[in-house]
Design a protein around this motif. Structure first.
Motif, mmCIF file in Angstrom:
data_model
loop_
_atom_site.group_PDB
_atom_site.id
_atom_site.type_symbol
_atom_site.label_atom_id
_atom_site.label_comp_id
_atom_site.label_asym_id
_atom_site.label_seq_id
_atom_site.Cartn_x
_atom_site.Cartn_y
_atom_site.Cartn_z
ATOM 1 N N VAL A 144 7.571 101.083 98.328
ATOM 2 C CA VAL A 144 6.484 100.837 97.388
ATOM 3 C C VAL A 144 6.104 99.367 97.500
ATOM 4 O O VAL A 144 6.983 98.507 97.562
ATOM 5 C CB VAL A 144 6.928 101.155 95.945
ATOM 6 C CG1 VAL A 144 5.833 100.803 94.950
ATOM 7 C CG2 VAL A 144 7.337 102.607 95.810
ATOM 8 N N SER A 145 4.792 99.096 97.519
ATOM 9 C CA SER A 145 4.347 97.710 97.579
ATOM 10 C C SER A 145 3.026 97.523 96.847
ATOM 11 O O SER A 145 2.188 98.421 96.835
ATOM 12 C CB SER A 145 4.171 97.283 99.042
ATOM 13 O OG SER A 145 3.735 95.934 99.097
ATOM 14 N N THR A 146 2.871 96.338 96.287
ATOM 15 C CA THR A 146 1.597 95.950 95.687
ATOM 16 C C THR A 146 0.890 94.928 96.581
ATOM 17 O O THR A 146 0.019 94.203 96.124
ATOM 18 C CB THR A 146 1.818 95.342 94.282
ATOM 19 O OG1 THR A 146 2.688 94.219 94.392
ATOM 20 C CG2 THR A 146 2.395 96.363 93.314
ATOM 21 N N ARG A 147 1.215 94.893 97.860
ATOM 22 C CA ARG A 147 0.686 93.872 98.771
ATOM 23 C C ARG A 147 -0.820 93.960 99.001
ATOM 24 O O ARG A 147 -1.408 93.032 99.510
ATOM 25 C CB ARG A 147 1.430 93.894 100.095
ATOM 26 C CG ARG A 147 1.228 95.153 100.902
ATOM 27 C CD ARG A 147 1.996 95.157 102.217
ATOM 28 N NE ARG A 147 3.420 95.020 101.999
ATOM 29 C CZ ARG A 147 4.216 94.278 102.771
ATOM 30 N NH1 ARG A 147 3.746 93.662 103.807
ATOM 31 N NH2 ARG A 147 5.502 94.194 102.494
ATOM 32 N N ASP A 148 -1.446 95.049 98.650
ATOM 33 C CA ASP A 148 -2.893 95.192 98.865
ATOM 34 C C ASP A 148 -3.593 95.395 97.517
ATOM 35 O O ASP A 148 -4.274 96.381 97.295
ATOM 36 C CB ASP A 148 -3.153 96.381 99.795
ATOM 37 C CG ASP A 148 -4.616 96.485 100.196
ATOM 38 O OD1 ASP A 148 -5.311 95.459 100.204
ATOM 39 O OD2 ASP A 148 -5.058 97.608 100.492
ATOM 40 N N GLY A 149 -3.380 94.474 96.591
ATOM 41 C CA GLY A 149 -3.957 94.597 95.261
ATOM 42 C C GLY A 149 -2.875 94.812 94.229
ATOM 43 O O GLY A 149 -1.687 94.742 94.526
ATOM 44 N N TYR A 150 -3.271 95.094 93.011
ATOM 45 C CA TYR A 150 -2.284 95.198 91.934
ATOM 46 C C TYR A 150 -1.670 96.582 91.797
ATOM 47 O O TYR A 150 -0.755 96.781 91.017
ATOM 48 C CB TYR A 150 -2.905 94.783 90.602
ATOM 49 C CG TYR A 150 -3.900 95.776 90.047
ATOM 50 C CD1 TYR A 150 -3.496 96.739 89.127
ATOM 51 C CD2 TYR A 150 -5.228 95.762 90.459
ATOM 52 C CE1 TYR A 150 -4.396 97.661 88.620
ATOM 53 C CE2 TYR A 150 -6.127 96.684 89.953
ATOM 54 C CZ TYR A 150 -5.710 97.615 89.041
ATOM 55 O OH TYR A 150 -6.597 98.522 88.552
ATOM 56 N N MET A 151 -2.160 97.575 92.529
ATOM 57 C CA MET A 151 -1.619 98.929 92.409
ATOM 58 C C MET A 151 -0.454 99.145 93.366
ATOM 59 O O MET A 151 -0.478 98.660 94.495
ATOM 60 C CB MET A 151 -2.712 99.951 92.702
ATOM 61 C CG MET A 151 -3.768 99.993 91.620
ATOM 62 S SD MET A 151 -4.904 101.348 91.840
ATOM 63 C CE MET A 151 -6.028 100.641 93.023
ATOM 64 N N ALA A 152 0.554 99.870 92.892
ATOM 65 C CA ALA A 152 1.708 100.195 93.726
ATOM 66 C C ALA A 152 1.355 101.370 94.635
ATOM 67 O O ALA A 152 0.937 102.419 94.162
ATOM 68 C CB ALA A 152 2.902 100.553 92.845
ATOM 69 N N ASN A 153 1.483 101.174 95.929
ATOM 70 C CA ASN A 153 1.204 102.206 96.921
ATOM 71 C C ASN A 153 2.415 102.418 97.813
ATOM 72 O O ASN A 153 3.308 101.578 97.880
ATOM 73 C CB ASN A 153 -0.004 101.812 97.780
ATOM 74 C CG ASN A 153 -1.301 102.016 97.059
ATOM 75 O OD1 ASN A 153 -1.702 103.147 96.834
ATOM 76 N ND2 ASN A 153 -1.960 100.938 96.677
#
Length: 73
Positions: free
Chosen positions: A17-26
């Motif tokens: 899980v990462s928020t590296r592309d904005g504030y949402m966890a993907n």
């Protein structure tokens, strides 16, 4: 933020899980050998939280299960 990593059975890929592309966890995957990253999920509405959590590999390593948490109206 990177969190909740799950290594594939053969050790070649990491789902996390990462928020590296904005504030949402993907959910993302990392190819351990090449270092190549791939984003697997995408929130639908950038104005509302739409997040993905707890990745887990299928036994044969071909699929990833995850939990989706969204915005309640």
């Amino acid at each position: 933020m990177d969190d909740a990593a799950a290594l594939s059975r053969d050790g070649s890929r990491l789902a996390f899980v990462s928020t590296r592309d904005g504030y949402m966890a993907n959910i993302w995957t990392l190819d351990v050998r090449s270092g190549r990253l791939r984003k697997l999920t995408q929130g639908r509405d950038p104005d509302k939280p739409d997040c993905y959590f707890r990745p887990a590999w299928s036994p044969d390593g071909t699929r990833i299960a995850f939990v989706r948490g969204g915005y309640a109206e």
